[in-house]
Design a protein around this motif. Structure first.
Motif: not given
Length: 92
Positions: A37-61
């Protein structure tokens, strides 16, 4: 055994700013955010966190499909499936 009480599937994952999971009737089920959450606002996106979020969304779906499988196995007498179904419904 009790019938499922959640929104019927299928659910699908859609990517917008975050990862949303939608019911087939168009209702929003969940929004999954990367665990950065905090790194997105600083302009840095953690690619591993984004990949994990996408996997979590697929699991929920996929939850309705997985739950239907467990339900059918439990109805057929599979003891492990019965135990899983009881855990799914423990908080009802």
């Amino acid at each position: 055994m009790s019938e499922p009480g959640w929104t019927k599937g299928p659910w699908e994952r859609r990517k917008a700013m975050n990862f949303d999971v939608w019911a087939s009737r168009g209702g929003l089920i969940a929004t999954v955010f990367p665990d950065c959450h905090y790194t997105i606002y600083s302009g840095y996106v953690d690619a591993a966190a984004v990949t994990e979020a996408e996997a979590n969304a697929r699991l929920i779906a996929a939850a309705p499909t997985m739950a239907e499988y467990v339900w059918k196995r439990a109805e057929a007498g599979d003891a492990e499936a019965v135990a899983i179904w009881e855990k799914i419904n423990a908080s009802r």
